[in-house]
Design a protein around this motif. Structure first.
Motif, PDB file in Angstrom:
ATOM      1  N   LYS A 147      46.214  43.520  45.090  1.00 49.78           N
ATOM      2  CA  LYS A 147      44.820  43.126  44.858  1.00 49.78           C
ATOM      3  C   LYS A 147      43.929  43.578  45.998  1.00 49.78           C
ATOM      4  O   LYS A 147      42.739  43.781  45.824  1.00 49.78           O
ATOM      5  N   MET A 154      42.883  42.049  38.068  1.00 49.46           N
ATOM      6  CA  MET A 154      42.712  41.548  36.697  1.00 49.46           C
ATOM      7  C   MET A 154      44.014  40.959  36.160  1.00 49.46           C
ATOM      8  O   MET A 154      44.021  39.889  35.545  1.00 49.46           O
ATOM      9  N   GLU A 155      45.122  41.666  36.399  1.00 46.65           N
ATOM     10  CA  GLU A 155      46.409  41.188  35.886  1.00 46.65           C
ATOM     11  C   GLU A 155      46.853  39.921  36.595  1.00 46.65           C
ATOM     12  O   GLU A 155      47.412  39.010  35.970  1.00 46.65           O
ATOM     13  N   ASN A 156      46.594  39.834  37.896  1.00 47.45           N
ATOM     14  CA  ASN A 156      46.955  38.623  38.630  1.00 47.45           C
ATOM     15  C   ASN A 156      46.127  37.428  38.175  1.00 47.45           C
ATOM     16  O   ASN A 156      46.623  36.306  38.147  1.00 47.45           O
ATOM     17  N   GLU A 157      44.867  37.671  37.819  1.00 46.64           N
ATOM     18  CA  GLU A 157      44.023  36.592  37.324  1.00 46.64           C
ATOM     19  C   GLU A 157      44.571  36.058  36.003  1.00 46.64           C
ATOM     20  O   GLU A 157      44.595  34.845  35.768  1.00 46.64           O
ATOM     21  N   TYR A 158      45.044  36.975  35.139  1.00 47.21           N
ATOM     22  CA  TYR A 158      45.652  36.559  33.874  1.00 47.21           C
ATOM     23  C   TYR A 158      46.911  35.727  34.130  1.00 47.21           C
ATOM     24  O   TYR A 158      47.089  34.648  33.551  1.00 47.21           O
ATOM     25  N   PHE A 159      47.784  36.202  35.008  1.00 49.08           N
ATOM     26  CA  PHE A 159      49.014  35.472  35.316  1.00 49.08           C
ATOM     27  C   PHE A 159      48.717  34.130  35.969  1.00 49.08           C
ATOM     28  O   PHE A 159      49.427  33.143  35.746  1.00 49.08           O
ATOM     29  N   LYS A 160      47.649  34.086  36.770  1.00 49.08           N
ATOM     30  CA  LYS A 160      47.265  32.827  37.400  1.00 49.08           C
ATOM     31  C   LYS A 160      46.911  31.785  36.334  1.00 49.08           C
ATOM     32  O   LYS A 160      47.352  30.627  36.403  1.00 49.08           O
ATOM     33  N   LEU A 161      46.114  32.191  35.351  1.00 48.89           N
ATOM     34  CA  LEU A 161      45.717  31.284  34.272  1.00 48.89           C
ATOM     35  C   LEU A 161      46.926  30.839  33.447  1.00 48.89           C
ATOM     36  O   LEU A 161      47.040  29.664  33.080  1.00 48.89           O
ATOM     37  N   GLN A 162      47.833  31.769  33.180  1.00 47.41           N
ATOM     38  CA  GLN A 162      49.042  31.439  32.436  1.00 47.41           C
ATOM     39  C   GLN A 162      49.932  30.480  33.221  1.00 47.41           C
ATOM     40  O   GLN A 162      50.499  29.534  32.663  1.00 47.41           O
ATOM     41  N   LYS A 212      48.471  26.994  33.089  1.00 50.81           N
ATOM     42  CA  LYS A 212      48.663  26.432  31.751  1.00 50.81           C
ATOM     43  C   LYS A 212      50.091  25.916  31.585  1.00 50.81           C
ATOM     44  O   LYS A 212      50.311  24.771  31.152  1.00 50.81           O
TER      45      LYS A 212
END
Length: 328
Positions: free
Chosen positions: A150, A228-236, A239
């Motif tokens: 990042k 961007m991909e780390n932000e997606y994994f962070k949200l997942q 959850k």
């Protein structure tokens, strides 16, 4: 124009809002003095206050001239300037850490001190596109995970902002020349003693010459994709953490073992780090080997087994649950 480019970065990333009070770290070099000069001009478009913080590392004899340059610039612009002198080499020696690390720690401690003193809410630093490329490359050389790709973000923790992060160093230097800023030049930046200097002065020019003349741009694209991909994994991760969490206190977090074990390895790694971070505010000191041991422990699911990956945290598997416990 650099001013317009910085404004676009600010607006796109919501770095500065009307009413913000910003502490700007200014060394007197091209990047930081350009940042200060641009932000002063942008006060006509966004209503925010500026305070300058300058730290004299007392490594070079010329450092006192850098300090006077920053103080005089701020005096001319009628901007409040706070200065601190710190013997960085002595601090590094006493703390048994590198000079670079000691300098960075002292800078941010000072910036935060001025933030509190002036009741400000943001700290602006002059990291550029080149700095980001260097950071990404250094992290690759260290064997960093995807989070290291990042690089330097435009904003962090709703407090640290980097308005120059989409500007290349040559643009910044041209701006300084066009506006007769006459910034101070730190000659130690040309000494290939520190890792960053070696990457900046030797490795990147070699890659530009022999492999890819646009390596700065390429590394910044990689940084954006990783972000961007780390932000997606962070949200997942958040959850799934909320789905498998059974109990959370300041002293202990309990997860459902079966639900944890049903996750993909990439999510397991992130859940362990996220859980430890929730307990301590940081996952510093947790290495890849620790993650592997914790996940293996959970996979075995035999009796009352525990690990102490570092002195702070104890991980216990018991009765179909994973306990992350503050180790006292």
């Amino acid at each position: 124009m650099l001013e317009e480019k910085v404004l676009q970065t600010i607006v796109k990333n919501k770095l500065i809002q009307n009413g913000d009070k910003i502490v700007i770290g200014v060394s007197g070099g091209p990047d930081s003095i350009a940042l200060l000069d641009v932000l002063i001009k942008l006060q006509n478009k966004i209503k925010f206050d500026i305070t300058v913080a300058h730290i004299n590392h007392m490594i070079r004899a010329e450092a006192i001239d850098d300090q006077k340059y920053v103080e005089q610039y701020c005096k001319n612009k009628k901007i409040k300037c706070f200065v601190k002198q710190a013997k960085v080499e002595e601090v590094a020696k006493n703390q048994k850490i590198g000079t670079e690390e000691a300098g960075r720690n002292l800078r941010y401690e000072f910036f935060n001190e001025i933030l509190e003193k002036t009741n400000s809410n943001k700290i602006a630093t002059a990291h550029s596109k080149n700095d980001n490329a260097e950071t990404v490359l250094m992290n690759i050389l260290r064997g960093s995970g995807t989070s290291g790709l990042k690089g330097i973000q435009a904003a962090r923790d709703d407090k640290y902002i980097r308005p120059l992060i989409e500007c290349e160093r040559k643009e910044i230097e041209e701006y300084c020349n066009e506006n007769n800023l006459e910034p101070r030049i730190d000659k130690t930046n040309m000494e290939n003693i520190y890792t960053r200097n070696k990457v900046r002065n030797l490795l990147i020019p070699y890659i530009q010459r022999e492999f890819n003349p646009n390596i700065i741009e390429a590394l910044n694209r990689l940084s954006q994709i990783a972000s961007m991909e780390n932000e997606y994994f962070k949200l997942q991760t958040i959850k799934i953490y909320n789905e498998i969490k059974e109990e959370e206190t300041k002293e202990q977090i309990t997860l459902n073992l079966k639900k944890f074990n049903s996750q993909k390895l990439v999510i397991k790694n992130r859940i362990v780090l996220y859980t430890i971070n929730r307990l301590f505010g940081s996952s510093s000191g947790i290495e890849k080997i620790h993650l592997q041991d914790i996940i293996k422990l959970c996979g075995n699911n035999i009796g009352n087994k525990f690990l102490v990956p570092n002195k702070k945290v104890k991980v216990l598997v018991k009765s179909g649950k994973i306990f992350f416990i503050v180790n006292k």
